[in-house]
Design an enzyme around this catalytic site. Structure first.
Site, PDB file in Angstrom:
ATOM      1  N   GLU A 115      24.772  34.973 -21.965  1.00  0.00           N
ATOM      2  CA  GLU A 115      25.125  35.418 -23.311  1.00  0.00           C
ATOM      3  C   GLU A 115      26.456  34.810 -23.735  1.00  0.00           C
ATOM      4  OE1 GLU A 115      26.534  39.469 -23.327  1.00  0.00           O
ATOM      5  OE2 GLU A 115      25.484  39.919 -25.201  1.00  0.00           O
ATOM      6  N   HIS A 119      25.966  44.223 -18.273  1.00  0.00           N
ATOM      7  CA  HIS A 119      25.614  43.845 -19.658  1.00  0.00           C
ATOM      8  C   HIS A 119      25.142  45.090 -20.393  1.00  0.00           C
ATOM      9  CE1 HIS A 119      23.904  41.542 -22.977  1.00  0.00           C
ATOM     10  NE2 HIS A 119      22.682  41.881 -22.672  1.00  0.00           N
ATOM     11  N   GLU A 155      37.112  41.874 -20.235  1.00  0.00           N
ATOM     12  CA  GLU A 155      36.337  40.823 -19.568  1.00  0.00           C
ATOM     13  C   GLU A 155      37.187  39.572 -19.336  1.00  0.00           C
ATOM     14  OE1 GLU A 155      31.677  41.516 -20.449  1.00  0.00           O
ATOM     15  OE2 GLU A 155      32.761  40.551 -22.081  1.00  0.00           O
ATOM     16  N   HIS A 175      30.042  34.320 -24.767  1.00  0.00           N
ATOM     17  CA  HIS A 175      31.228  35.149 -24.559  1.00  0.00           C
ATOM     18  C   HIS A 175      32.441  34.479 -25.180  1.00  0.00           C
ATOM     19  CE1 HIS A 175      29.068  37.943 -21.998  1.00  0.00           C
ATOM     20  NE2 HIS A 175      30.156  38.670 -21.881  1.00  0.00           N
ATOM     21  N   HIS A 222      33.636  43.025 -25.984  1.00  0.00           N
ATOM     22  CA  HIS A 222      32.798  41.881 -25.614  1.00  0.00           C
ATOM     23  C   HIS A 222      33.634  40.611 -25.657  1.00  0.00           C
ATOM     24  CE1 HIS A 222      29.342  39.277 -25.194  1.00  0.00           C
ATOM     25  NE2 HIS A 222      29.800  38.576 -26.198  1.00  0.00           N
ATOM     26  N   ASP A 280      28.920  38.225 -17.801  1.00  0.00           N
ATOM     27  CA  ASP A 280      28.428  39.561 -17.403  1.00  0.00           C
ATOM     28  C   ASP A 280      27.834  39.532 -15.994  1.00  0.00           C
ATOM     29  OD1 ASP A 280      29.188  40.420 -19.879  1.00  0.00           O
ATOM     30  OD2 ASP A 280      27.158  40.728 -20.653  1.00  0.00           O
ATOM     31  N   GLU A 332      23.596  45.966 -23.014  1.00  0.00           N
ATOM     32  CA  GLU A 332      22.263  46.160 -23.593  1.00  0.00           C
ATOM     33  C   GLU A 332      21.175  46.374 -22.545  1.00  0.00           C
ATOM     34  OE1 GLU A 332      24.529  44.039 -24.445  1.00  0.00           O
ATOM     35  OE2 GLU A 332      24.529  43.598 -26.595  1.00  0.00           O
TER      36      GLU A 332
HETATM   37 ZN    ZN Z   1      30.214  40.653 -21.377  1.00  0.00          ZN
HETATM   38 MN    MN Z   2      26.946  41.454 -22.470  1.00  0.00          MN
END
Ligand code: ZN
Ligand code: MN
Length: 254
Positions: free
Chosen positions: A30, A116, A177, A32, A172, A41, A118
């Site tokens: 994904e 992650h 992170e 980032h 995010h 993630d 979701e």
């Molecule tokens: Zn992430």
């Molecule tokens: Mn994520």
């Protein structure tokens, strides 16, 4: 800490005799932002699982490196190149398949460690379907499903964010992170590419088909500036410790 993909099957069987905690890290591929790799993630879930398993004599399974569809308000959404997502039923089926195989091997304690946002309900569904299946065969497996960030103590958040924590959905590719990646994999962080965006503002609903409304062009949902390896270490050390305590309390008969 032992990675199962580096064991022979005979060594694996020996390890299982000690009834170890087995960890399944789950991530995503994904976007980032322009400064973190798309595997962030998955990398963070793997590192977290390895750190916890190392202290608890656990085994770590290969990471699931794809996840459920990115959502605008928690991951920037599906409008970015590079984000490769699974249908919910795919992630559910993969989770169920893995649990079925682990049960066949005699694994009795599984920790599904999610990185992650979701993924959580599809991992949950895979676990629920697997448990229903295991029940009919009289097989018992204790399964913990968790998002690692839930364990970061409030006093750490207060320190790191100076009282301005935006919430985990907006974190995010942001301060947490980025700091964790600076601590664990600094060679993968493009420090000079950290965007100067402020916090994203969204409608209170989700809209489909996804159109990226409200998502900053960078893909970063809250400020990442101010991230540092020192903050990353503070976050990870405290989070690892809290997860270990929770698992020891849950499995205190061990
Ligand atoms: Zn992430
Ligand atoms: Mn994520």
């Amino acid at each position: 800490m032992v990675r199962t993909d580096q064991l022979t099957w005979t060594e694996y069987v020996e390890k299982l005799e000690g009834d170890p905690l087995v960890f399944l890290p789950v991530g995503a591929h994904e976007q980032h932002g322009p400064h973190l790799p798309m595997g962030t993630d998955a990398i963070l879930a793997t590192r977290m699982a390895e750190a916890v398993a190392g202290r608890l004599h656990g085994l770590v399974l290969p990471t699931l490196t794809y996840g459920y569809k990115s959502q605008a308000r928690s991951g920037g959404g599906q409008t970015f190149p590079g984000t490769i997502s699974l249908d919910g039923q795919t992630l559910t089926a993969m989770t169920q398949d893995i649990i079925r195989e682990l049960a066949r091997h005699g694994v009795r304690r599984l920790i599904v460690l999610d990185g992650h946002y979701e993924n959580q309900w599809f991992l949950t569904e895979g676990i629920e379907l697997a448990q229903r299946e295991l029940l009919t065969s009289g097989t018992q497996m204790d399964i913990v499903r968790t998002e690692y960030w839930d364990f970061c103590p409030q006093h750490v958040l207060d320190t790191v964010f100076d009282g301005n924590f935006p919430g985990y959905d907006l974190e995010h590719a942001a301060l947490i992170e980025t700091s964790m990646m600076l601590h664990w994999q600094p060679e993968l962080v493009r420090l000079d590419a950290i965007p100067q965006d402020d916090q994203a503002h969204f409608e209170i609903f989700d809209y489909y088909p996804q159109d990226g409304a409200g998502v900053p062009a960078s893909g970063v949902l809250a400020p990442a500036r101010g991230a540092s390896a020192a903050k990353g270490q503070l976050i990870t050390d405290n989070t690892v410790e809290a997860i270990i305590q929770a698992l020891q309390a849950k499995f205190c008969d061990r």
